[in-house]
Design an enzyme around this catalytic site. Structure first.
Site, PDB file in Angstrom:
ATOM      1  N   CYS A  61       0.842  -1.200   0.000  1.00 21.60           N
ATOM      2  CA  CYS A  61       0.000   0.000   0.000  1.00 21.60           C
ATOM      3  C   CYS A  61       0.879   1.253   0.000  1.00 21.60           C
ATOM      4  O   CYS A  61       1.846   1.339   0.762  1.00 21.60           O
ATOM      5  CB  CYS A  61      -0.905  -0.009   1.234  1.00 21.60           C
ATOM      6  N   CYS A  65       0.751   4.773   6.904  1.00 23.49           N
ATOM      7  CA  CYS A  65       0.129   4.611   8.224  1.00 23.49           C
ATOM      8  C   CYS A  65       1.088   3.848   9.157  1.00 23.49           C
ATOM      9  O   CYS A  65       1.458   2.700   8.852  1.00 23.49           O
ATOM     10  CB  CYS A  65      -1.196   3.868   8.082  1.00 23.49           C
ATOM     11  N   CYS A  68       0.482   0.197  10.312  1.00 26.02           N
ATOM     12  CA  CYS A  68      -0.041  -0.812   9.389  1.00 26.02           C
ATOM     13  C   CYS A  68       1.033  -1.674   8.735  1.00 26.02           C
ATOM     14  O   CYS A  68       1.944  -1.167   8.074  1.00 26.02           O
ATOM     15  CB  CYS A  68      -0.876  -0.137   8.313  1.00 26.02           C
ATOM     16  N   CYS A 106     -16.934  -8.572   5.948  1.00 27.43           N
ATOM     17  CA  CYS A 106     -16.206  -7.334   5.689  1.00 27.43           C
ATOM     18  C   CYS A 106     -14.973  -7.644   4.845  1.00 27.43           C
ATOM     19  O   CYS A 106     -14.225  -8.580   5.158  1.00 27.43           O
ATOM     20  CB  CYS A 106     -15.731  -6.703   6.992  1.00 27.43           C
ATOM     21  N   CYS A 138     -19.719  -5.319   4.011  1.00 28.77           N
ATOM     22  CA  CYS A 138     -18.994  -4.075   4.304  1.00 28.77           C
ATOM     23  C   CYS A 138     -17.666  -4.147   3.569  1.00 28.77           C
ATOM     24  O   CYS A 138     -17.079  -5.229   3.469  1.00 28.77           O
ATOM     25  CB  CYS A 138     -18.761  -3.966   5.817  1.00 28.77           C
ATOM     26  N   CYS A 198     -19.253   3.068   8.790  1.00 31.19           N
ATOM     27  CA  CYS A 198     -18.511   2.344   9.830  1.00 31.19           C
ATOM     28  C   CYS A 198     -17.215   3.100  10.016  1.00 31.19           C
ATOM     29  O   CYS A 198     -16.374   3.117   9.108  1.00 31.19           O
ATOM     30  CB  CYS A 198     -18.262   0.910   9.367  1.00 31.19           C
ATOM     31  N   ARG A 270     -17.827  -1.804  17.941  1.00 25.55           N
ATOM     32  CA  ARG A 270     -17.176  -3.089  17.656  1.00 25.55           C
ATOM     33  C   ARG A 270     -15.844  -3.210  18.382  1.00 25.55           C
ATOM     34  O   ARG A 270     -14.956  -2.367  18.209  1.00 25.55           O
ATOM     35  CB  ARG A 270     -16.982  -3.247  16.133  1.00 25.55           C
TER      36      ARG A 270
HETATM   37  N1  SAM Z   1      -6.583   0.738   3.132  1.00 29.17           N
HETATM   38  C1  SAM Z   1      -7.847   1.039   3.636  1.00 29.17           C
HETATM   39  C2  SAM Z   1      -7.829   2.194   4.616  1.00 29.17           C
HETATM   40  O1  SAM Z   1      -6.845   2.374   5.319  1.00 29.17           O
HETATM   41  O2  SAM Z   1      -8.805   2.941   4.667  1.00 29.17           O
HETATM   42  C3  SAM Z   1      -8.538  -0.126   4.268  1.00 29.17           C
HETATM   43  C4  SAM Z   1      -7.763  -1.158   5.059  1.00 29.17           C
HETATM   44  S1  SAM Z   1      -7.000  -0.585   6.567  1.00 29.17           S
HETATM   45  C5  SAM Z   1      -5.934  -1.909   6.994  1.00 29.17           C
HETATM   46  C6  SAM Z   1      -8.344  -0.596   7.742  1.00 29.17           C
HETATM   47  C7  SAM Z   1      -8.069  -0.176   9.157  1.00 29.17           C
HETATM   48  O3  SAM Z   1      -7.405  -1.203   9.863  1.00 29.17           O
HETATM   49  C8  SAM Z   1      -7.211   1.027   9.409  1.00 29.17           C
HETATM   50  O4  SAM Z   1      -7.877   2.225   9.228  1.00 29.17           O
HETATM   51  C9  SAM Z   1      -6.827   0.840  10.863  1.00 29.17           C
HETATM   52  O5  SAM Z   1      -7.749   1.512  11.703  1.00 29.17           O
HETATM   53  C10 SAM Z   1      -6.905  -0.665  11.066  1.00 29.17           C
HETATM   54  N2  SAM Z   1      -5.583  -1.244  11.343  1.00 29.17           N
HETATM   55  C11 SAM Z   1      -4.601  -1.469  10.449  1.00 29.17           C
HETATM   56  N3  SAM Z   1      -3.487  -1.972  11.045  1.00 29.17           N
HETATM   57  C12 SAM Z   1      -3.788  -2.065  12.358  1.00 29.17           C
HETATM   58  C13 SAM Z   1      -3.043  -2.494  13.492  1.00 29.17           C
HETATM   59  N4  SAM Z   1      -1.778  -2.907  13.399  1.00 29.17           N
HETATM   60  N5  SAM Z   1      -3.658  -2.473  14.698  1.00 29.17           N
HETATM   61  C14 SAM Z   1      -4.942  -2.047  14.804  1.00 29.17           C
HETATM   62  N6  SAM Z   1      -5.684  -1.616  13.765  1.00 29.17           N
HETATM   63  C15 SAM Z   1      -5.115  -1.612  12.558  1.00 29.17           C
HETATM   64 FE1  SF4 Z   2      -2.739   1.258   3.408  1.00 30.62          FE
HETATM   65 FE2  SF4 Z   2      -2.715   0.109   5.790  1.00 30.62          FE
HETATM   66 FE3  SF4 Z   2      -2.950   2.740   5.611  1.00 30.62          FE
HETATM   67 FE4  SF4 Z   2      -5.014   1.138   4.824  1.00 30.62          FE
HETATM   68  S1  SF4 Z   2      -4.191   1.383   6.903  1.00 30.62           S
HETATM   69  S2  SF4 Z   2      -4.169   2.940   3.766  1.00 30.62           S
HETATM   70  S3  SF4 Z   2      -3.811  -0.599   4.033  1.00 30.62           S
HETATM   71  S4  SF4 Z   2      -1.158   1.520   4.965  1.00 30.62           S
END
Ligand code: SAM
Ligand code: SF4
Ligand code: DTB
Length: 330
Positions: A61, A65, A68, A106, A138, A198, A270
Protein backbone atom coordinates in the site's frame (compact mmCIF):
# COMPACT_ATOMS: atom_id res chain seq x y z
CA UNK A 1 -22.70 14.05 34.79
CA UNK A 2 -24.35 11.19 36.62
CA UNK A 3 -26.90 13.44 38.34
CA UNK A 4 -28.47 14.43 35.01
CA UNK A 5 -31.82 12.73 34.47
CA UNK A 6 -31.40 9.85 32.06
CA UNK A 7 -34.05 11.28 29.73
CA UNK A 8 -31.92 14.37 29.15
CA UNK A 9 -29.26 12.23 27.55
CA UNK A 10 -30.74 12.12 24.11
CA UNK A 11 -28.57 11.75 21.05
CA UNK A 12 -26.17 14.65 20.80
CA UNK A 13 -23.82 15.87 18.10
CA UNK A 14 -22.24 18.74 19.98
CA UNK A 15 -20.17 17.04 22.66
CA UNK A 16 -17.12 19.04 23.68
CA UNK A 17 -13.82 17.26 24.09
CA UNK A 18 -13.82 18.28 27.77
CA UNK A 19 -17.20 16.63 28.34
CA UNK A 20 -16.00 13.44 26.70
CA UNK A 21 -12.78 13.40 28.73
CA UNK A 22 -14.86 13.85 31.89
CA UNK A 23 -17.05 10.87 30.96
CA UNK A 24 -13.96 8.79 30.14
CA UNK A 25 -12.07 9.67 33.33
CA UNK A 26 -14.85 9.15 35.89
CA UNK A 27 -14.46 6.26 38.36
CA UNK A 28 -14.33 3.08 36.30
CA UNK A 29 -17.31 1.35 37.89
CA UNK A 30 -19.46 4.45 37.47
CA UNK A 31 -18.39 4.69 33.84
CA UNK A 32 -19.27 1.05 33.22
CA UNK A 33 -22.61 1.44 35.01
CA UNK A 34 -23.50 4.54 32.98
CA UNK A 35 -22.45 2.93 29.69
CA UNK A 36 -24.31 -0.27 30.59
CA UNK A 37 -27.48 1.72 31.27
CA UNK A 38 -27.22 3.56 27.95
CA UNK A 39 -26.53 0.25 26.24
CA UNK A 40 -29.58 -1.47 27.73
CA UNK A 41 -31.80 1.48 26.87
CA UNK A 42 -30.99 1.14 23.17
CA UNK A 43 -29.89 -2.47 22.57
CA UNK A 44 -30.65 -5.99 23.63
CA UNK A 45 -27.59 -6.89 25.73
CA UNK A 46 -27.29 -10.41 24.28
CA UNK A 47 -27.26 -9.18 20.70
CA UNK A 48 -23.57 -9.35 19.82
CA UNK A 49 -22.90 -9.20 16.10
CA UNK A 50 -20.25 -11.42 14.53
CA UNK A 51 -18.47 -9.83 11.60
CA UNK A 52 -16.07 -11.85 9.50
CA UNK A 53 -13.09 -10.09 7.95
CA UNK A 54 -11.12 -10.91 4.81
CA UNK A 55 -8.20 -9.17 3.17
CA UNK A 56 -9.09 -9.24 -0.53
CA UNK A 57 -5.92 -7.38 -1.58
CA UNK A 58 -2.94 -7.49 0.71
CA UNK A 59 0.18 -5.36 1.16
CA UNK A 60 2.18 -2.94 -1.03
CA UNK A 61 0.00 0.00 0.00
CA UNK A 62 1.40 3.43 -0.92
CA UNK A 63 0.17 5.05 2.32
CA UNK A 64 2.50 5.40 5.30
CA UNK A 65 0.13 4.61 8.22
CA UNK A 66 2.58 3.98 11.08
CA UNK A 67 0.56 1.12 12.58
CA UNK A 68 -0.04 -0.81 9.39
CA UNK A 69 1.87 -3.90 8.28
CA UNK A 70 0.52 -3.42 4.74
CA UNK A 71 2.28 -0.12 4.06
CA UNK A 72 5.01 -0.36 1.41
CA UNK A 73 6.91 2.23 3.47
CA UNK A 74 7.66 -0.28 6.24
CA UNK A 75 10.22 -2.42 4.47
CA UNK A 76 11.14 -4.52 7.51
CA UNK A 77 7.67 -6.06 7.77
CA UNK A 78 7.50 -9.68 6.66
CA UNK A 79 4.35 -9.78 4.59
CA UNK A 80 3.73 -11.16 1.10
CA UNK A 81 1.84 -8.97 -1.30
CA UNK A 82 -1.30 -10.62 -2.71
CA UNK A 83 -3.20 -9.13 -5.66
CA UNK A 84 -6.97 -8.76 -5.65
CA UNK A 85 -8.56 -12.15 -4.99
CA UNK A 86 -10.88 -13.82 -7.49
CA UNK A 87 -14.57 -13.17 -6.83
CA UNK A 88 -15.42 -16.88 -6.60
CA UNK A 89 -12.73 -17.46 -3.98
CA UNK A 90 -14.03 -14.56 -1.92
CA UNK A 91 -17.60 -15.84 -2.14
CA UNK A 92 -16.52 -19.34 -1.14
CA UNK A 93 -14.96 -17.87 2.03
CA UNK A 94 -18.05 -15.73 2.62
CA UNK A 95 -20.19 -18.87 2.45
CA UNK A 96 -17.91 -20.55 4.96
CA UNK A 97 -18.16 -17.54 7.28
CA UNK A 98 -21.94 -17.56 7.01
CA UNK A 99 -22.05 -21.26 7.87
CA UNK A 100 -19.82 -20.57 10.87
CA UNK A 101 -22.36 -18.02 12.14
CA UNK A 102 -21.16 -14.66 10.78
CA UNK A 103 -23.81 -11.94 10.31
CA UNK A 104 -21.64 -9.55 8.33
CA UNK A 105 -18.83 -10.09 5.83
CA UNK A 106 -16.21 -7.33 5.69
CA UNK A 107 -13.63 -7.11 2.90
CA UNK A 108 -10.52 -4.96 3.12
CA UNK A 109 -8.14 -3.86 0.36
CA UNK A 110 -4.74 -2.28 0.91
CA UNK A 111 -5.48 0.56 -1.47
CA UNK A 112 -4.94 4.29 -0.99
CA UNK A 113 -8.15 4.89 -2.91
CA UNK A 114 -10.54 3.17 -5.28
CA UNK A 115 -9.84 3.38 -9.00
CA UNK A 116 -12.60 2.76 -11.52
CA UNK A 117 -12.00 -0.23 -13.74
CA UNK A 118 -11.76 -4.00 -13.72
CA UNK A 119 -10.72 -4.37 -10.07
CA UNK A 120 -13.48 -2.13 -8.76
CA UNK A 121 -15.97 -4.03 -10.92
CA UNK A 122 -14.81 -7.25 -9.25
CA UNK A 123 -15.33 -5.72 -5.82
CA UNK A 124 -18.87 -4.72 -6.84
CA UNK A 125 -19.51 -8.34 -7.86
CA UNK A 126 -18.16 -9.52 -4.48
CA UNK A 127 -20.53 -7.16 -2.70
CA UNK A 128 -23.57 -8.37 -4.66
CA UNK A 129 -22.52 -11.97 -4.10
CA UNK A 130 -22.21 -11.52 -0.33
CA UNK A 131 -25.61 -9.85 -0.17
CA UNK A 132 -27.11 -12.72 -2.17
CA UNK A 133 -25.87 -15.06 0.56
CA UNK A 134 -28.03 -13.15 3.03
CA UNK A 135 -25.23 -11.43 4.94
CA UNK A 136 -24.54 -7.77 5.48
CA UNK A 137 -21.62 -6.62 3.31
CA UNK A 138 -18.99 -4.08 4.30
CA UNK A 139 -15.87 -3.01 2.44
CA UNK A 140 -12.90 -0.85 3.30
CA UNK A 141 -11.01 0.23 0.19
CA UNK A 142 -9.47 3.57 1.14
CA UNK A 143 -10.62 6.89 -0.25
CA UNK A 144 -13.74 6.99 -2.38
CA UNK A 145 -15.41 9.47 -4.74
CA UNK A 146 -19.15 10.19 -4.51
CA UNK A 147 -19.84 8.26 -7.76
CA UNK A 148 -17.92 5.22 -6.50
CA UNK A 149 -19.93 5.35 -3.26
CA UNK A 150 -23.11 5.41 -5.36
CA UNK A 151 -21.99 2.36 -7.34
CA UNK A 152 -21.26 0.46 -4.13
CA UNK A 153 -24.72 1.36 -2.86
CA UNK A 154 -26.27 0.10 -6.12
CA UNK A 155 -24.36 -3.18 -5.75
CA UNK A 156 -26.12 -3.64 -2.41
CA UNK A 157 -23.34 -2.66 -0.01
CA UNK A 158 -24.53 -2.32 3.58
CA UNK A 159 -21.73 -0.25 5.07
CA UNK A 160 -18.39 1.33 4.18
CA UNK A 161 -15.56 1.24 6.70
CA UNK A 162 -13.19 4.17 6.80
CA UNK A 163 -11.53 4.96 10.10
CA UNK A 164 -10.47 8.31 11.47
CA UNK A 165 -7.91 6.27 13.42
CA UNK A 166 -7.25 8.96 16.07
CA UNK A 167 -7.95 12.57 16.99
CA UNK A 168 -7.08 15.35 14.52
CA UNK A 169 -4.12 16.67 16.56
CA UNK A 170 -2.34 13.30 16.84
CA UNK A 171 -3.17 12.16 13.31
CA UNK A 172 -0.11 13.78 11.63
CA UNK A 173 2.14 11.76 13.98
CA UNK A 174 0.70 8.58 12.44
CA UNK A 175 0.02 9.30 8.77
CA UNK A 176 1.54 11.83 6.41
CA UNK A 177 0.27 10.66 3.02
CA UNK A 178 -3.35 11.73 3.41
CA UNK A 179 -5.03 14.26 5.65
CA UNK A 180 -7.80 14.15 8.22
CA UNK A 181 -9.84 16.28 5.82
CA UNK A 182 -9.39 13.59 3.13
CA UNK A 183 -10.84 11.02 5.52
CA UNK A 184 -13.80 13.21 6.37
CA UNK A 185 -14.45 13.80 2.67
CA UNK A 186 -14.70 10.04 2.05
CA UNK A 187 -17.02 9.65 5.03
CA UNK A 188 -19.31 12.37 3.66
CA UNK A 189 -19.37 10.61 0.25
CA UNK A 190 -20.38 7.40 2.06
CA UNK A 191 -23.18 9.16 3.88
CA UNK A 192 -24.40 11.03 0.83
CA UNK A 193 -24.71 7.74 -1.07
CA UNK A 194 -27.03 6.39 1.64
CA UNK A 195 -24.53 3.79 2.82
CA UNK A 196 -24.13 2.99 6.48
CA UNK A 197 -20.99 4.48 7.90
CA UNK A 198 -18.51 2.34 9.83
CA UNK A 199 -15.86 4.60 11.34
CA UNK A 200 -13.69 4.34 14.40
CA UNK A 201 -10.04 4.17 15.29
CA UNK A 202 -7.13 2.67 17.14
CA UNK A 203 -5.95 3.19 20.69
CA UNK A 204 -2.52 2.41 22.11
CA UNK A 205 -0.46 4.30 19.51
CA UNK A 206 0.92 6.85 22.00
CA UNK A 207 -2.02 9.25 21.81
CA UNK A 208 -3.39 11.05 24.87
CA UNK A 209 -6.83 10.52 26.41
CA UNK A 210 -7.73 13.91 24.96
CA UNK A 211 -6.86 12.62 21.48
CA UNK A 212 -9.11 9.60 22.01
CA UNK A 213 -11.92 11.84 23.21
CA UNK A 214 -11.35 14.19 20.30
CA UNK A 215 -11.80 11.33 17.83
CA UNK A 216 -15.10 10.41 19.50
CA UNK A 217 -16.12 14.07 19.34
CA UNK A 218 -15.54 14.16 15.58
CA UNK A 219 -17.39 10.86 15.06
CA UNK A 220 -20.33 11.99 17.18
CA UNK A 221 -20.48 15.20 15.16
CA UNK A 222 -21.92 13.19 12.25
CA UNK A 223 -25.70 13.39 12.09
CA UNK A 224 -26.83 10.66 12.29
CA UNK A 225 -23.98 9.06 14.23
CA UNK A 226 -21.96 6.35 12.47
CA UNK A 227 -23.97 3.12 12.46
CA UNK A 228 -20.87 1.23 13.59
CA UNK A 229 -17.78 2.31 15.45
CA UNK A 230 -14.84 -0.11 15.47
CA UNK A 231 -12.50 0.39 18.41
CA UNK A 232 -9.18 -1.28 17.64
CA UNK A 233 -6.37 -1.86 20.12
CA UNK A 234 -3.08 -1.46 18.29
CA UNK A 235 -1.67 -4.76 17.11
CA UNK A 236 2.04 -3.92 17.25
CA UNK A 237 3.49 -5.63 14.18
CA UNK A 238 7.30 -6.14 13.97
CA UNK A 239 8.79 -3.87 11.31
CA UNK A 240 6.19 -1.12 11.69
CA UNK A 241 7.20 2.15 13.40
CA UNK A 242 4.80 1.32 16.27
CA UNK A 243 6.15 -2.19 16.84
CA UNK A 244 7.66 -1.22 20.19
CA UNK A 245 4.59 0.38 21.73
CA UNK A 246 3.85 -0.96 25.21
CA UNK A 247 0.87 -3.27 25.50
CA UNK A 248 -2.40 -1.48 26.13
CA UNK A 249 -4.04 -1.98 29.52
CA UNK A 250 -7.29 -3.85 28.73
CA UNK A 251 -9.11 -1.51 31.13
CA UNK A 252 -8.16 1.40 28.84
CA UNK A 253 -10.07 -0.40 26.11
CA UNK A 254 -13.02 -0.84 28.45
CA UNK A 255 -12.98 2.90 29.18
CA UNK A 256 -12.83 3.78 25.48
CA UNK A 257 -15.67 1.43 24.57
CA UNK A 258 -17.82 2.67 27.45
CA UNK A 259 -17.21 6.28 26.42
CA UNK A 260 -18.04 5.54 22.78
CA UNK A 261 -21.26 3.85 23.91
CA UNK A 262 -22.33 6.86 26.00
CA UNK A 263 -21.47 9.41 23.32
CA UNK A 264 -23.03 7.40 20.45
CA UNK A 265 -25.85 5.41 22.09
CA UNK A 266 -27.30 3.78 18.97
CA UNK A 267 -24.08 2.73 17.23
CA UNK A 268 -22.78 -0.79 17.05
CA UNK A 269 -19.54 -0.44 18.96
CA UNK A 270 -17.18 -3.09 17.66
CA UNK A 271 -14.47 -4.59 19.84
CA UNK A 272 -12.10 -4.97 16.90
CA UNK A 273 -8.36 -5.63 16.56
CA UNK A 274 -6.43 -6.61 19.66
CA UNK A 275 -9.00 -9.02 21.03
CA UNK A 276 -6.60 -11.97 20.84
CA UNK A 277 -4.58 -10.48 23.68
CA UNK A 278 -7.62 -10.03 25.93
CA UNK A 279 -8.82 -12.57 28.45
CA UNK A 280 -12.34 -13.88 28.11
CA UNK A 281 -13.25 -11.86 31.20
CA UNK A 282 -11.84 -8.63 29.74
CA UNK A 283 -13.90 -9.21 26.59
CA UNK A 284 -17.05 -9.74 28.64
CA UNK A 285 -16.27 -6.50 30.50
CA UNK A 286 -16.00 -4.70 27.15
CA UNK A 287 -19.43 -6.08 26.23
CA UNK A 288 -20.90 -5.07 29.56
CA UNK A 289 -19.52 -1.59 28.83
CA UNK A 290 -21.35 -1.46 25.50
CA UNK A 291 -19.44 -3.39 22.84
CA UNK A 292 -21.97 -5.28 20.72
CA UNK A 293 -19.98 -6.53 17.77
CA UNK A 294 -16.76 -8.46 17.27
CA UNK A 295 -14.62 -9.69 14.40
CA UNK A 296 -15.02 -13.43 14.24
CA UNK A 297 -12.64 -15.76 12.35
CA UNK A 298 -9.02 -16.88 12.46
CA UNK A 299 -7.47 -13.76 11.00
CA UNK A 300 -8.18 -10.06 10.92
CA UNK A 301 -6.61 -8.72 7.73
CA UNK A 302 -3.02 -9.90 8.14
CA UNK A 303 -2.70 -10.65 11.86
CA UNK A 304 -4.21 -13.44 13.96
CA UNK A 305 -7.58 -12.85 15.58
CA UNK A 306 -8.91 -14.58 18.67
CA UNK A 307 -9.15 -18.34 18.00
CA UNK A 308 -12.48 -19.52 16.65
CA UNK A 309 -12.66 -22.28 19.27
CA UNK A 310 -12.13 -19.73 22.02
CA UNK A 311 -14.81 -17.50 20.52
CA UNK A 312 -17.24 -20.38 20.43
CA UNK A 313 -16.48 -20.92 24.11
CA UNK A 314 -16.97 -17.20 24.73
CA UNK A 315 -20.39 -17.23 23.06
CA UNK A 316 -21.31 -20.40 24.93
CA UNK A 317 -20.40 -18.64 28.18
CA UNK A 318 -22.50 -15.62 27.19
CA UNK A 319 -25.54 -17.77 26.39
CA UNK A 320 -28.16 -18.83 28.92
CA UNK A 321 -26.91 -21.69 31.07
CA UNK A 322 -28.33 -25.11 30.51
CA UNK A 323 -30.17 -26.20 33.66
CA UNK A 324 -28.03 -28.49 35.78
CA UNK A 325 -28.89 -32.14 35.36
CA UNK A 326 -30.76 -33.18 38.45
CA UNK A 327 -28.45 -35.49 40.31
CA UNK A 328 -30.01 -38.87 40.49
CA UNK A 329 -30.62 -39.79 44.09
CA UNK A 330 -31.11 -43.46 44.66
N1 SAM B 1 -6.58 0.74 3.13
C1 SAM B 1 -7.85 1.04 3.64
C2 SAM B 1 -7.83 2.19 4.62
O1 SAM B 1 -6.84 2.37 5.32
O2 SAM B 1 -8.80 2.94 4.67
C3 SAM B 1 -8.54 -0.13 4.27
C4 SAM B 1 -7.76 -1.16 5.06
S1 SAM B 1 -7.00 -0.58 6.57
C5 SAM B 1 -5.93 -1.91 6.99
C6 SAM B 1 -8.34 -0.60 7.74
C7 SAM B 1 -8.07 -0.18 9.16
O3 SAM B 1 -7.41 -1.20 9.86
C8 SAM B 1 -7.21 1.03 9.41
O4 SAM B 1 -7.88 2.23 9.23
C9 SAM B 1 -6.83 0.84 10.86
O5 SAM B 1 -7.75 1.51 11.70
C10 SAM B 1 -6.91 -0.67 11.07
N2 SAM B 1 -5.58 -1.24 11.34
C11 SAM B 1 -4.60 -1.47 10.45
N3 SAM B 1 -3.49 -1.97 11.05
C12 SAM B 1 -3.79 -2.06 12.36
C13 SAM B 1 -3.04 -2.49 13.49
N4 SAM B 1 -1.78 -2.91 13.40
N5 SAM B 1 -3.66 -2.47 14.70
C14 SAM B 1 -4.94 -2.05 14.80
N6 SAM B 1 -5.68 -1.62 13.76
C15 SAM B 1 -5.12 -1.61 12.56
FE1 SF4 C 1 -2.74 1.26 3.41
FE2 SF4 C 1 -2.71 0.11 5.79
FE3 SF4 C 1 -2.95 2.74 5.61
FE4 SF4 C 1 -5.01 1.14 4.82
S1 SF4 C 1 -4.19 1.38 6.90
S2 SF4 C 1 -4.17 2.94 3.77
S3 SF4 C 1 -3.81 -0.60 4.03
S4 SF4 C 1 -1.16 1.52 4.97
C1 DTB D 1 -11.23 -2.00 11.56
O1 DTB D 1 -11.51 -0.97 12.20
N1 DTB D 1 -10.43 -2.96 11.98
C2 DTB D 1 -10.26 -3.98 10.97
C3 DTB D 1 -11.25 -3.52 9.89
N2 DTB D 1 -11.69 -2.24 10.36
C4 DTB D 1 -10.87 -3.49 8.47
C5 DTB D 1 -8.84 -4.14 10.55
C6 DTB D 1 -7.93 -4.52 11.68
C7 DTB D 1 -6.58 -4.79 11.10
C8 DTB D 1 -5.59 -5.27 12.12
C9 DTB D 1 -4.26 -5.50 11.55
C10 DTB D 1 -4.21 -6.57 10.50
O2 DTB D 1 -4.72 -7.69 10.70
O3 DTB D 1 -3.57 -6.32 9.45
Amino acid sequence: MLDQPAAAKTTRHDWSVEEIVAIHDQPLLELIAEAGAVHRRHHRPSDVQRASLLSIKTGACPEDCAYCPQSAHHKEVKLDRVDLMATDDVLALATRAKNAGADRFCMGAAWRNVRDGREFDSVLAMVSGVRALGMEACVTLGMLTPSQADRLKQAGLTAYNHNLDTGPDFYPDIISTRTYADRLKTLHAVRDAGLQMCAGGIIGMGESIRDRADMLRVLAGFDPHPESVPINALVPVPGTPLAGRPKLDPLDLVRMIATARIVMPMARVRLSAGRSSLSREAQVLCMAAGANSIFYGETLLTTPNAEVGEDDALFAALAAREPEESSAVA
